[in-house]
Design an enzyme around this catalytic site. Structure first.
Site, mmCIF file in Angstrom:
data_model
loop_
_atom_site.group_PDB
_atom_site.id
_atom_site.type_symbol
_atom_site.label_atom_id
_atom_site.label_comp_id
_atom_site.label_asym_id
_atom_site.label_seq_id
_atom_site.Cartn_x
_atom_site.Cartn_y
_atom_site.Cartn_z
ATOM 1 N N ARG A 55 81.493 -14.854 29.206
ATOM 2 C CA ARG A 55 80.670 -14.046 28.481
ATOM 3 C C ARG A 55 80.857 -12.610 28.303
ATOM 4 O O ARG A 55 80.873 -12.084 27.157
ATOM 5 C CB ARG A 55 79.025 -14.447 28.890
ATOM 6 C CG ARG A 55 78.578 -15.808 29.218
ATOM 7 C CD ARG A 55 78.706 -16.568 27.508
ATOM 8 N NE ARG A 55 78.125 -15.571 26.411
ATOM 9 C CZ ARG A 55 78.316 -15.776 25.342
ATOM 10 N NH1 ARG A 55 79.412 -16.395 24.813
ATOM 11 N NH2 ARG A 55 77.882 -14.904 24.482
ATOM 12 N N ILE A 56 80.785 -11.988 29.573
ATOM 13 C CA ILE A 56 81.123 -10.519 29.397
ATOM 14 C C ILE A 56 82.518 -10.234 28.906
ATOM 15 O O ILE A 56 82.635 -9.078 28.236
ATOM 16 C CB ILE A 56 80.972 -9.720 30.708
ATOM 17 C CG1 ILE A 56 79.332 -10.080 30.989
ATOM 18 C CG2 ILE A 56 81.015 -8.385 30.611
ATOM 19 C CD1 ILE A 56 78.055 -9.690 30.073
ATOM 20 N N THR B 269 68.143 -11.499 43.904
ATOM 21 C CA THR B 269 68.475 -10.363 43.191
ATOM 22 C C THR B 269 68.925 -9.297 43.838
ATOM 23 O O THR B 269 68.104 -9.187 44.966
ATOM 24 C CB THR B 269 67.698 -9.956 41.980
ATOM 25 O OG1 THR B 269 68.161 -8.958 41.366
ATOM 26 C CG2 THR B 269 66.278 -9.671 42.717
ATOM 27 N N ASN C 172 71.193 -8.597 27.741
ATOM 28 C CA ASN C 172 71.944 -8.733 28.881
ATOM 29 C C ASN C 172 73.470 -8.768 28.927
ATOM 30 O O ASN C 172 74.190 -8.294 29.719
ATOM 31 C CB ASN C 172 71.417 -9.735 29.940
ATOM 32 C CG ASN C 172 71.218 -11.060 29.290
ATOM 33 O OD1 ASN C 172 70.062 -11.186 28.725
ATOM 34 N ND2 ASN C 172 72.069 -12.027 29.513
ATOM 35 N N HIS D 280 65.051 -13.079 33.154
ATOM 36 C CA HIS D 280 66.490 -13.048 32.888
ATOM 37 C C HIS D 280 66.836 -14.470 32.136
ATOM 38 O O HIS D 280 66.439 -15.324 32.677
ATOM 39 C CB HIS D 280 67.423 -12.868 34.134
ATOM 40 C CG HIS D 280 68.814 -12.323 33.631
ATOM 41 N ND1 HIS D 280 69.737 -13.115 32.992
ATOM 42 C CD2 HIS D 280 69.622 -11.054 33.843
ATOM 43 C CE1 HIS D 280 70.744 -12.459 32.784
ATOM 44 N NE2 HIS D 280 70.560 -10.983 33.443
ATOM 45 N N ARG E 280 69.098 -23.219 41.977
ATOM 46 C CA ARG E 280 70.161 -23.087 41.170
ATOM 47 C C ARG E 280 70.924 -24.409 40.913
ATOM 48 O O ARG E 280 71.899 -24.547 40.032
ATOM 49 C CB ARG E 280 71.008 -22.061 41.315
ATOM 50 C CG ARG E 280 70.597 -20.749 41.281
ATOM 51 C CD ARG E 280 71.310 -19.574 41.397
ATOM 52 N NE ARG E 280 70.977 -18.184 41.978
ATOM 53 C CZ ARG E 280 71.431 -16.983 41.842
ATOM 54 N NH1 ARG E 280 72.447 -16.938 41.233
ATOM 55 N NH2 ARG E 280 70.834 -16.150 42.393
ATOM 56 N N ARG F 285 64.685 -16.753 36.292
ATOM 57 C CA ARG F 285 65.301 -17.090 35.249
ATOM 58 C C ARG F 285 64.586 -17.988 34.200
ATOM 59 O O ARG F 285 63.690 -18.732 34.627
ATOM 60 C CB ARG F 285 66.586 -18.052 35.638
ATOM 61 C CG ARG F 285 67.740 -17.294 36.625
ATOM 62 C CD ARG F 285 68.787 -16.428 35.936
ATOM 63 N NE ARG F 285 69.558 -15.903 36.723
ATOM 64 C CZ ARG F 285 70.845 -16.190 37.168
ATOM 65 N NH1 ARG F 285 71.072 -17.299 36.839
ATOM 66 N NH2 ARG F 285 71.213 -15.566 38.099
ATOM 67 N N SER G 36 75.193 -3.068 36.937
ATOM 68 C CA SER G 36 75.000 -4.369 36.492
ATOM 69 C C SER G 36 74.046 -4.285 35.218
ATOM 70 O O SER G 36 73.585 -3.074 34.938
ATOM 71 C CB SER G 36 73.838 -5.430 37.337
ATOM 72 O OG SER G 36 72.710 -4.647 37.600
ATOM 73 N N CYS G 37 73.682 -5.294 34.459
ATOM 74 C CA CYS G 37 72.949 -5.112 33.325
ATOM 75 C C CYS G 37 71.420 -4.691 33.628
ATOM 76 O O CYS G 37 70.878 -3.775 32.955
ATOM 77 C CB CYS G 37 72.961 -6.330 32.411
ATOM 78 S SG CYS G 37 72.046 -7.728 33.208
ATOM 79 N N THR G 38 71.017 -5.119 34.603
ATOM 80 C CA THR G 38 69.588 -4.749 34.745
ATOM 81 C C THR G 38 69.494 -3.340 35.510
ATOM 82 O O THR G 38 68.539 -2.658 35.303
ATOM 83 C CB THR G 38 69.097 -5.732 36.119
ATOM 84 O OG1 THR G 38 70.119 -6.016 37.173
ATOM 85 C CG2 THR G 38 68.595 -7.101 35.483
#
Length: 356
Positions: A18-19, A222, A327, A190, A209, A245, A162-164
């Site tokens: 994704r990134i 996190t 994100n 998220h 998860r 999530r 990180s994005c956060t």
């Protein structure tokens, strides 16, 4: 390799998920596009899938350019991109590619001993799309807009956090300066990630998860508080975080509860955040008071957007505000910014500006 002003900086992307794919697209849409060339991608997936997922993306749409395949890789808008399928840094001859930077987006390597494997295999510098295991495992951790000027150009391994962290740190910085931050509790909502299965399955050691990503709201662990303290050490011990999530594909939010030493109100807190967005962090922080849903911020390049309609206060020292952020796209855009600043510092180590 050190590129001249007329020679594009040569990049390789390691890990094209994704990134990795968003980074390539963000670079393609960047005003600095002509300064950089992605000349290599290392991704274990097969070439046909790599080409297909470059062209089409369920979240960000069609690639705004031409993507073709060859026997050895891709041709993107006429520029050849070598594609390898190695499972380890040592299995790629980075030196032969005459690179400037490897963009590490696999997320598999976080400790210095692991990251130095890229350097030993011929990568001159590495920019990470994650925080790394600790501050000591990287030469610098950058939240663009906050501390990019600490880069000297001599670093070999740099993390883009990180994005956060990129979303929260500018806001916490502004609040602390304006009101004196006592404590902050951040709750991240998220979007689903690829460490979650679509249906229940033996997918992760974190039992939550193992549950279907699209059927439940799922609390997860996190490291956001540690990431914030790495950038804002004065707040050590005063920031905590939790993450949940939610079954959406993209765009996340952070609800930040704040206690301060000096008095504040909904109006004064919003005024400070609006001023910061407009004057101090243009292009990085934004604000809106429209009645938003998360999808409104898909493909938004800001690190965070303050939803001033959601700011609340209880008394004079306790308040909360809501941040929206893409994100994927916002973070990939910051990677491009950090890369560009790092490269500028390498070319002109005594220059303090972030622009060309």
């Amino acid at each position: 390799m050190t590129s001249s002003a007329s020679t594009p900086v040569r990049l390789a992307i390691n890990g094209y998920g994704r990134i990795g794919r968003c980074f390539l697209r963000a670079l393609h849409e960047s005003p600095w596009r002509e300064h950089y060339r992605v000349v290599a991608i290392n991704e274990p997936a097969d070439l046909a899938s790599i080409a297909y997922l470059t062209r089409f993306d369920s979240t960000h749409g069609r690639f705004p350019g031409k993507v073709e395949t060859t026997d050895t890789g891709l041709i993107i808008d006429g520029e050849p991109v070598t594609v390898t399928h190695a499972e380890s840094p040592e299995a790629v001859d980075w030196a032969a590619m005459n690179l400037d930077v490897v963009i590490e987006c696999s997320g598999r390597y976080g400790r210095r001993i692991e990251l130095e494997r890229f350097l030993k295999a011929g990568a001159p510098r590495v920019l990470l799309s994650h925080p790394g295991h600790s501050a000591e495992d990287v030469d610098a951790t950058v939240v663009y807009g906050i501390n990019q000027d600490a880069l000297t150009g001599a670093e070999r391994i740099v993390s883009n956090a990180s994005c956060t962290t990129n979303a929260a740190v500018p806001v916490l910085t502004v609040v602390d300066e304006a009101f004196g931050l006592e404590h902050a509790l951040l709750t991240t909502l998220h979007s689903v990630m690829n460490d979650q299965p679509l249906i229940d399955g033996y997918h992760h050691t974190d039992l939550r998860r193992t549950r279907s990503a699209m059927q439940s709201i799922i609390p997860v662990s996190t490291g956001l508080a540690r990431g914030i303290e790495r950038l804002l050490p004065a707040l050590a011990g005063r920031v905590t975080a939790k993450a949940i999530r939610v079954p959406t594909h993209n765009v996340s939010a952070i609800d930040i509860a704040l206690t301060t030493r000096r008095e504040m109100s909904v109006d004064t807190l919003n005024a400070v955040l609006r001023e910061a967005a407009e004057s101090r962090f243009p292009g990085l922080l934004a604000w809106s008071d429209d009645p938003h849903a998360s999808i409104d911020f898909n493909h938004d390049p800001h690190s965070a957007i303050v939803d001033t309609s959601q700011t609340r206060a209880s008394g004079a020292h306790l308040a909360s505000t809501l941040l929206w952020f893409d994100n994927e796209w916002g973070f990939a855009s910051r990677m491009v910014d950090t890369l560009h600043h790092w490269q500028a510092r390498r070319a002109h180590p005594h220059t303090a500006t972030t622009s060309d």
